[in-house]
Design an enzyme around this catalytic site. Sequence first.
Site: not given
Ligand code: TRP
Ligand code: ZN
Length: 899
Positions: A270-271, A273, A306, A309, A328
């Site tokens: 997941a990400m 954003n 997430e 973050h 992280e």
């Molecule tokens: N920042 C994301 C997390 O740890 C990691 C992540 C999601 C990511 N998609 C990515 C890292 C694509 C590199 C490329 O929650």
């Molecule tokens: Zn993360």
Amino acid sequence: MQLREATGPAMVIRREDYTPPPFWIDRIELTFDLDPAKTRVLNKMVLRRNTEVPAQPLRLDGEELNLARVVLNGGGCSFKMDGDALVLGSLPEGPEPFELEIFTTCSPEKNTQLSGLYLSQGDFFTQCEAEGFRRITYFLDRPDVMASYTVTLRADKDKYPVLLSNGNLVEQGELPDNRHFAKWVDPHRKPSYLFALVAGRLISREQRIVTRAGKEHLLQVYVRPGDMDKTEHAMNSLIASVVWDEARFGLPLDLERFMIVATSDFNMGAMENKGLNIFNTKYVLANSATATDTDFANIESVVGHEYFHNWTGNRITCRDWFQLSLKEGLTVFRDQEFSMDLCAEPSARAVKRIEDVRVLRTMQFPEDAGPMAHPVRPDQYVEINNFYTVTVYEKGAEVVRMMQTLVGRDGFRKGMDLYFQRHDGQAVTCDDFAQAIADANPDSELARQLVPFKRWYSQSGTPRLQASGHYDAAERRYTLTLSQSCPATPGQSEKQPFVIPVTLGLIDAQGQDLALRLQGESQTSRGTRLLVLTQASESFAFEDIDAEPVPSLLRGFSAPVIVDNGLTDDQLLHLLAHDSDAFNRWEAGQQLALRRAVQAVRAEGPVGAAPLDEAFIGAMRAVLRHPTLDAALKELVLTLPAETYIAEQLDVVDPQRIHAVRETMREQLAQALQADWAWAYEQHKDNGAYRPDPLSSGRRALAGMALTMLCIAARETGDTVWPGKAYQRFKDAGNMTDRFNALSALVVSGQPLAQEALARFHAMFKDEALVIDKWFALQAGAPDRGGNVLPAVRQLMTHPDFNLKNPNRARSVIFSFCSANPAGFHRSDAAGYVFWSERVLELDAINPQVAARLARALDRWKKLAEPYRSAAREAIARVAAKSDLSADVREVVTRALAE
Ligand code: TRP
Ligand code: ZN
């Protein structure tokens, strides 16, 4: 397939080369005309020179963009291309702001890398971390450039009714040609890697909440129509995350609206954003019919991760990508604490800790001992995507945990408060973080040892901790000597001592914790206490000890080290039976099992039929039958160490022999405890209405394990009763956990009924992608019997449901085989390696990030026995010989082959 430059020297990026950006970008206004084949992007930026660094041209990052126009302050301007970069030389010389307008197009439908703007089942998604924003528009795509974003999305109304970006929706309306628009303003400045947009046919579960300050917030979970009945758990996890971060760290939600969107095509989990988290469906969608207890637990921790973050990563971000663990490691630590705090029982906390340590040991320790070993804060990289590793994440979290151990829980909270007070809104370093925690706790051991402590950030490799005890009956003194060492790792031959917090207790013959007083101390403390090892070797003398105790070291796994505690089997059995620390009870059991496994692997001749002795089996029976221990803990204790973990104890690895030994040990446990497994199954199989809480999922886990063991025992005796019961359970199960455990029991034990059950399972869930992933993974990860798994895997790849372009599906088949099935993969005929090299190359043309992860399946080739070793090296060399590899795969195979 895109063309890449033929070889050329790899561009190595070094941490010591960091310089601040020559320009700042204060504001950016983006307008998207979304179209799968050709999306038009208008980028209006307000920039100014950073006068603190020597004047230089503006070099904007870009990748696979078609440039149409550049406008400077409303007029023309000269520019040139230098490789991928757009370079502007003649810009205003002073510090005053200027405006740059850049018009580009890109092709989301051709983007199979899933970095930048791409399509997933017809919907638009972005992934910008780490360097995907440059695939959307020209920009200073580095985390220390933070801008205010205004984003306008325009698209077809029917195909893309939902248009989302970061922040608040300020305007929306109709456009000609059946199109519409939405305008979003993000109130927070952010680095480009946190930008996101989503456009498509989606529906959302909504929840309004009021936080402590009395502010109302809107929480939304967006999924594809048809998946609404799988969103409740993610929403509950999100609400719990908001509440927890306020309660434990005083960190409130800083947005009116917080959105989670699920996509089935995603490179990672997941990400984060800003305000618009994008998730792999695997970490959002769950109901009792389609998801297992493990899925539910993973969703809780990834949703938490997430969300957390938002403060640790977004409000305070990284100065450069070498500082990745700043966000992280800290955020993994926070999500681990979150999951633990949600546990009602102390024993459930220990279970969570054991699970986390198991990941660290089976994944991070091997990484630390292999060719990709790097410090938690790396010194160099070729492709940053290769450094989203278990070292940066999981070992990074252990480093933060050690800080908390050294300053205490309250002290850590004070440190976090100071960190936000000092750095909110900034892009900072791991040093800044450690400094804040230490400064808030000036009288702590962390503050006194800060410089040596930070070696955890700079030195790679897993330290070894050796302990030896000496009891002096005449003096009534027990002296514990602790020594440490750390093996050389690539680029680091000499290591300095680490600061190692050692949490410990001393246990008497009755199994009670002794009162502890070190020589020179006046106060006595009962139970667990903390020693801090700062030298290569130190001795600690405990006074008033009446008889030789058994030391229980590193309780709760207080440091990410390999311990050699020098204990006898009898002492380990004593700990397994009595330790007040549940983690160390499990650890004692693992050590006992590990000793037996290693001994049987090292022995000459064929693998003996009975590697386990009566003392070990009896101890396991006592745990299984224990009147008060949790089912979840029992299941963990009775699970033998993984084949990869056994392999780590050996200098030369024969994967087939390790597999044979572990399988034999498991058969022996299955048979010797048959009556006990039957009892355990009957006692734990019914759990009432499904709830994914730790207690009932622990019961399901133990029942599932018992069923597997009973089917394994049945295979030897030819008995059909238990396989029949498993098949019945498979058909009648009221939830996916029980159903999948029953299916897995049949598959793992190689029962003839497995084929029927697998066919039925597929038919039942053919429209549930995440369940079909499990179906593939179970078969690709099944215990190898005479080399049967590889042909099955090749067959699975021809299944109509297989799709190499979908990362979840590729992982479920290829990774489950190459990375999670050592005995299936490491074949003496080298066919596993041939399969691996074919898939790495095939995937590299589609998705380099995923290909590079697969490339790491052969990291530990140098430890392999012949003929595996030579065959593996040959396979890696075959991949390395290709001229058009991505930088991602190139870096991995180059390091693997390096001397
Ligand atoms: N920042 C994301 C997390 O740890 C990691 C992540 C999601 C990511 N998609 C990515 C890292 C694509 C590199 C490329 O929650
Ligand atoms: Zn993360």
